[in-house]
Write an enzyme that holds these catalytic residues in place. Structure first.
Site, PDB file in Angstrom:
ATOM      1  N   ASP A 136       0.814  -0.832   0.286  1.00  7.01           N
ATOM      2  CA  ASP A 136       0.018  -0.319   0.129  1.00  7.01           C
ATOM      3  C   ASP A 136       0.962   1.550  -0.066  1.00  7.01           C
ATOM      4  O   ASP A 136       0.279   2.439   0.067  1.00  7.01           O
ATOM      5  CB  ASP A 136      -0.875  -0.028   1.098  1.00  7.01           C
ATOM      6  CG  ASP A 136      -0.272  -0.106   3.148  1.00  7.01           C
ATOM      7  OD1 ASP A 136       1.472  -0.263   2.980  1.00  7.01           O
ATOM      8  OD2 ASP A 136      -0.499  -0.062   3.681  1.00  7.01           O
ATOM      9  N   GLU A 143       1.772   4.448   8.421  1.00  7.04           N
ATOM     10  CA  GLU A 143       0.409   3.197   6.898  1.00  7.04           C
ATOM     11  C   GLU A 143      -0.143   4.797   6.371  1.00  7.04           C
ATOM     12  O   GLU A 143      -0.025   5.629   6.235  1.00  7.04           O
ATOM     13  CB  GLU A 143      -0.520   3.232   7.734  1.00  7.04           C
ATOM     14  CG  GLU A 143      -0.407   1.092   9.029  1.00  7.04           C
ATOM     15  CD  GLU A 143       0.337   0.486   8.344  1.00  7.04           C
ATOM     16  OE1 GLU A 143       0.459   0.533   7.325  1.00  7.04           O
ATOM     17  OE2 GLU A 143       0.560  -0.400   8.762  1.00  7.04           O
TER      18      GLU A 143
END
Ligand code: PGA
Length: 263
Positions: A136, A143
């Site tokens: 990702d 994140e």
């Protein structure tokens, strides 16, 4: 950004180890930022080989790891403390007092995170930061959506990271810790040089977005486009979705040519 595309993982690990070797020969008290995960294992193997066969000396090196899980002991087989001992620290001569990995046992995480940042500054800053990349686009455990100027702190792992890391926990998603301490993106950006490594087709989309896409918190690695000295070292499979492959290969070949003329 400098992009180096190699046939396979083996060559990218070898090239990365030589970049680190050359830096270490120039500066014996090198400060290394280190990463865990499947990607850097080949690099650690290559560095251990240089230590054994060429007597590459790590005795003045200081290291700072990017991250550590919260919720498992540091003795856990999948902790990043265990990973680093197994793949690197047990096989080279870095003094244990020079090895830094975020401590997950602390009760006061906030104070620990501040002290980790201070220790990096006291060491003179990170000379070379090794990075992997998540599918990702995360770096460290920063994140998707992480502040692009974040510092060392606690993060909750995304579902995609938990699923990717379950492979190390017998495939059990529930066994993967949900939180981690990670250097921030701002911390990573302060490193004098970053080496972003990726191999395999599964990383090709993240690499394409990080290298050729817009800079966005939705692809944390894309901030490296703003870093003055980042080298992206990838295999053909990870490079397969890049648009400018021909250009990257030609400019790398030209740089090599110039270097060999200098020698
Ligand atoms: P990997 O992980 O090296 O195991 O693919 C990289 C990352 O998630 O940062």
């Amino acid at each position: 950004m400098e992009i180096i595309i190699q046939p396979t993982h083996h060559e990218l690990a070898a090239i990365t180890s030589l970049i680190i070797r050359d830096a270490l020969l120039k500066k014996p008290n090198l400060v290394l930022g280190l990463a865990t995960g499947s990607t850097p294992i080949g690099l650690y193997k290559a560095l251990v080989k240089l230590h054994r066969e060429e007597k590459l000396d790590f005795s003045n090196v200081t290291t700072f790891n990017l991250d550590e899980y919260i919720g498992i002991s540091i003795e856990h087989p999948e902790s990043y403390h265990t990973f680093m001992s197994k793949h690197f620290f047990d096989h080279v001569n870095i003094p244990s007092e020079n090895q830094h990995i975020p401590q997950n046992t602390t009760k006061n995480h906030e104070a620990f995170c501040t002290s980790y940042e201070e220790a990096i500054v006291r060491a003179g800053g990170i000379d070379i930061q090794v990075l992997g990349i998540g599918t990702d686009g995360h770096i460290g455990f920063n994140e998707v959506g992480s502040s692009l100027s974040s510092r060392t702190r606690i993060k909750t792992l995304s579902l995609s990271t938990i699923k990717a890391n379950a492979i190390h926990f017998d495939g059990k998603i529930d066994a993967v810790p949900e939180m981690a301490i990670t250097m921030g993106i701002g911390t990573i950006m302060d490193a004098k040089q970053c080496l972003l490594l990726a191999s395999g087709e599964a990383k090709s989309e993240a690499i394409a977005k990080a290298v050729e896409g817009p800079i966005t918190a939705m692809v944390p690695a894309s901030i490296l486009q703003m870093h003055p000295k980042t080298t992206v070292i990838i295999d053909e499979a990870a490079a397969s979705r890049l648009e400018e492959v021909e250009y990257y290969k030609r400019s790398y070949a030209n740089r090599q040519k110039l270097m060999s003329q200098k020698q």
